[in-house]
Design a protein around this motif. Structure first.
Motif, PDB file in Angstrom:
ATOM      1  N   ARG A  47       0.863  -1.287  -0.127  1.00  0.00           N
ATOM      2  CA  ARG A  47      -0.058  -0.048   0.020  1.00  0.00           C
ATOM      3  C   ARG A  47       1.013   1.413  -0.035  1.00  0.00           C
ATOM      4  NH1 ARG A  47      -2.250  -3.634   3.030  1.00  0.00           N
ATOM      5  NH2 ARG A  47      -1.561  -2.780   4.883  1.00  0.00           N
ATOM      6  N   ALA A  48       2.222   1.211  -0.166  1.00  0.00           N
ATOM      7  CA  ALA A  48       3.082   2.422  -0.470  1.00  0.00           C
ATOM      8  C   ALA A  48       2.844   3.061  -1.672  1.00  0.00           C
ATOM      9  CB  ALA A  48       4.612   1.897  -0.192  1.00  0.00           C
ATOM     10  N   THR A  49       2.671   4.287  -1.719  1.00  0.00           N
ATOM     11  CA  THR A  49       2.813   4.976  -3.130  1.00  0.00           C
ATOM     12  C   THR A  49       4.454   5.343  -3.499  1.00  0.00           C
ATOM     13  OG1 THR A  49       2.898   7.228  -2.176  1.00  0.00           O
ATOM     14  CG2 THR A  49       0.666   6.179  -2.331  1.00  0.00           C
ATOM     15  N   GLY A  50       4.652   5.113  -4.898  1.00  0.00           N
ATOM     16  CA  GLY A  50       5.739   5.557  -5.393  1.00  0.00           C
ATOM     17  C   GLY A  50       5.726   5.749  -6.919  1.00  0.00           C
ATOM     18  N   SER A  51       6.766   5.955  -7.566  1.00  0.00           N
ATOM     19  CA  SER A  51       6.709   6.109  -8.986  1.00  0.00           C
ATOM     20  C   SER A  51       8.020   5.554  -9.549  1.00  0.00           C
ATOM     21  CB  SER A  51       6.696   7.621  -9.471  1.00  0.00           C
ATOM     22  OG  SER A  51       7.738   8.360  -8.955  1.00  0.00           O
ATOM     23  N   VAL A  52       7.904   5.351 -10.624  1.00  0.00           N
ATOM     24  CA  VAL A  52       8.866   4.594 -11.634  1.00  0.00           C
ATOM     25  C   VAL A  52       9.027   5.529 -12.972  1.00  0.00           C
ATOM     26  CG1 VAL A  52       9.529   2.606 -13.002  1.00  0.00           C
ATOM     27  CG2 VAL A  52       8.310   2.413 -10.839  1.00  0.00           C
ATOM     28  N   THR A  53       9.995   6.076 -13.635  1.00  0.00           N
ATOM     29  CA  THR A  53      10.225   6.677 -14.473  1.00  0.00           C
ATOM     30  C   THR A  53      11.155   5.910 -15.533  1.00  0.00           C
ATOM     31  OG1 THR A  53      10.035   8.702 -13.511  1.00  0.00           O
ATOM     32  CG2 THR A  53      10.979   8.876 -15.595  1.00  0.00           C
ATOM     33  N   VAL A  54      10.753   5.741 -16.746  1.00  0.00           N
ATOM     34  CA  VAL A  54      11.598   4.957 -17.785  1.00  0.00           C
ATOM     35  C   VAL A  54      11.801   5.939 -18.935  1.00  0.00           C
ATOM     36  CG1 VAL A  54      11.254   2.968 -19.222  1.00  0.00           C
ATOM     37  CG2 VAL A  54      10.201   2.959 -17.302  1.00  0.00           C
ATOM     38  N   ARG A  55      13.001   5.882 -19.234  1.00  0.00           N
ATOM     39  CA  ARG A  55      13.747   6.494 -20.475  1.00  0.00           C
ATOM     40  C   ARG A  55      14.273   5.839 -21.432  1.00  0.00           C
ATOM     41  NH1 ARG A  55      16.362   9.761 -16.742  1.00  0.00           N
ATOM     42  NH2 ARG A  55      18.135   9.295 -17.933  1.00  0.00           N
ATOM     43  N   LEU A  56      13.745   5.743 -22.667  1.00  0.00           N
ATOM     44  CA  LEU A  56      14.607   5.108 -23.753  1.00  0.00           C
ATOM     45  C   LEU A  56      15.417   5.929 -24.518  1.00  0.00           C
ATOM     46  CD1 LEU A  56      14.982   2.471 -25.403  1.00  0.00           C
ATOM     47  CD2 LEU A  56      12.943   3.084 -26.702  1.00  0.00           C
ATOM     48  N   GLU A  57      16.781   5.766 -24.621  1.00  0.00           N
ATOM     49  CA  GLU A  57      17.582   6.544 -25.379  1.00  0.00           C
ATOM     50  C   GLU A  57      18.275   5.790 -26.683  1.00  0.00           C
ATOM     51  OE1 GLU A  57      20.489   7.400 -22.221  1.00  0.00           O
ATOM     52  OE2 GLU A  57      18.845   8.619 -21.170  1.00  0.00           O
ATOM     53  N   ARG A  58      18.417   6.698 -27.758  1.00  0.00           N
ATOM     54  CA  ARG A  58      19.297   6.075 -28.777  1.00  0.00           C
ATOM     55  C   ARG A  58      20.593   6.039 -28.258  1.00  0.00           C
ATOM     56  NH1 ARG A  58      18.244   4.319 -33.426  1.00  0.00           N
ATOM     57  NH2 ARG A  58      20.146   5.035 -34.169  1.00  0.00           N
ATOM     58  N   ASP A  59      21.528   5.061 -28.525  1.00  0.00           N
ATOM     59  CA  ASP A  59      22.848   5.023 -28.204  1.00  0.00           C
ATOM     60  C   ASP A  59      23.646   4.647 -29.437  1.00  0.00           C
ATOM     61  OD1 ASP A  59      25.327   5.125 -26.823  1.00  0.00           O
ATOM     62  OD2 ASP A  59      24.824   3.137 -25.623  1.00  0.00           O
ATOM     63  N   GLY A  60      23.907   5.507 -30.177  1.00  0.00           N
ATOM     64  CA  GLY A  60      24.541   5.090 -31.744  1.00  0.00           C
ATOM     65  C   GLY A  60      23.608   4.063 -32.367  1.00  0.00           C
ATOM     66  N   PRO A  61      24.129   2.720 -32.718  1.00  0.00           N
ATOM     67  CA  PRO A  61      23.169   1.909 -33.092  1.00  0.00           C
ATOM     68  C   PRO A  61      22.428   1.051 -32.095  1.00  0.00           C
ATOM     69  CG  PRO A  61      25.459   0.843 -33.113  1.00  0.00           C
ATOM     70  CD  PRO A  61      25.408   2.540 -32.744  1.00  0.00           C
ATOM     71  N   GLY A  62      22.504   1.413 -30.914  1.00  0.00           N
ATOM     72  CA  GLY A  62      21.936   0.608 -29.959  1.00  0.00           C
ATOM     73  C   GLY A  62      20.973   1.410 -29.326  1.00  0.00           C
ATOM     74  N   ALA A  63      20.235   0.995 -28.123  1.00  0.00           N
ATOM     75  CA  ALA A  63      19.443   1.665 -27.255  1.00  0.00           C
ATOM     76  C   ALA A  63      19.911   1.443 -25.554  1.00  0.00           C
ATOM     77  CB  ALA A  63      18.298   1.176 -27.478  1.00  0.00           C
ATOM     78  N   ARG A  64      19.390   2.251 -24.917  1.00  0.00           N
ATOM     79  CA  ARG A  64      19.692   2.569 -23.518  1.00  0.00           C
ATOM     80  C   ARG A  64      18.269   2.553 -22.890  1.00  0.00           C
ATOM     81  NH1 ARG A  64      23.437   6.233 -22.962  1.00  0.00           N
ATOM     82  NH2 ARG A  64      24.909   4.708 -23.012  1.00  0.00           N
ATOM     83  N   LEU A  65      18.069   1.738 -21.918  1.00  0.00           N
ATOM     84  CA  LEU A  65      16.641   1.974 -20.894  1.00  0.00           C
ATOM     85  C   LEU A  65      17.301   2.496 -19.821  1.00  0.00           C
ATOM     86  CD1 LEU A  65      14.607  -1.346 -21.395  1.00  0.00           C
ATOM     87  CD2 LEU A  65      13.985   1.121 -21.937  1.00  0.00           C
ATOM     88  N   VAL A  66      16.828   3.586 -19.144  1.00  0.00           N
ATOM     89  CA  VAL A  66      17.191   4.112 -17.838  1.00  0.00           C
ATOM     90  C   VAL A  66      15.927   4.091 -16.996  1.00  0.00           C
ATOM     91  CG1 VAL A  66      18.099   6.340 -16.458  1.00  0.00           C
ATOM     92  CG2 VAL A  66      19.052   5.550 -18.881  1.00  0.00           C
ATOM     93  N   ILE A  67      15.847   3.386 -15.755  1.00  0.00           N
ATOM     94  CA  ILE A  67      15.062   3.168 -15.099  1.00  0.00           C
ATOM     95  C   ILE A  67      15.094   3.686 -13.737  1.00  0.00           C
ATOM     96  CG2 ILE A  67      13.203   1.757 -14.088  1.00  0.00           C
ATOM     97  CD1 ILE A  67      14.199  -0.146 -16.455  1.00  0.00           C
ATOM     98  N   GLU A  68      14.274   4.844 -13.467  1.00  0.00           N
ATOM     99  CA  GLU A  68      14.488   5.337 -11.852  1.00  0.00           C
ATOM    100  C   GLU A  68      13.305   5.100 -10.999  1.00  0.00           C
ATOM    101  OE1 GLU A  68      17.136   9.294 -13.011  1.00  0.00           O
ATOM    102  OE2 GLU A  68      14.891   9.592 -12.796  1.00  0.00           O
TER     103      GLU A  68
END
Length: 135
Positions: free
Chosen positions: A65-86
């Protein structure tokens, strides 16, 4: 809700840390990989990593029952990609620690417990840090 990206090479999504919010992940990811022109070859790995990481944060990173949040970012990384999750849940480093042994047979297998193995398999690298109450 899609948060305005910092630049054209990034897309972001903020979720409340609740199970019903998880259904928003995949429509967001589908739109983000298209907009950022992420290679189709990478998309299944991004889907798997996003699902495992965020669902485990929501299910295990907060007290009942706690409240909280999650932020997800998808970034281009040259030919790849990066997921950043906070998130603002309990600290947990998914790159540390031993994995449970793989069961020898289906009869010995248990439901659950494979998320970290899947996450590590889907990602080329995993980094963890905590600062200011955010993981």
């Amino acid at each position: 809700m899609i948060v305005k990206p910092a630049d054209a090479g990034e897309a972001a999504l903020r979720l409340a840390a609740r199970e019903e919010e998880l259904e928003r992940l995949f429509p967001w990811l589908a739109a983000a990989v298209e907009r950022l022109n992420i290679s189709p070859a990478l998309r299944p790995r991004l889907h798997l990593a996003l699902e495992e990481a965020v669902s485990n944060i929501v299910r295990h990173g907060f007290a009942p029952r706690a409240t909280g949040s999650v932020t997800v970012r998808l970034e281009r990384d040259g030919p790849g990609a990066r997921l950043v999750i906070e998130d603002d849940g309990k600290p947990f480093d998914p790159s540390a620690g031993a994995l449970p042994p793989i069961r020898a047979s289906l009869a010995e297998a248990q439901v659950g417990g494979s998320g970290l193995r899947l996450l590590r398999h889907a990602c080329d690298a995993i980094a963890y840090s905590t600062s200011g109450g955010l993981n």
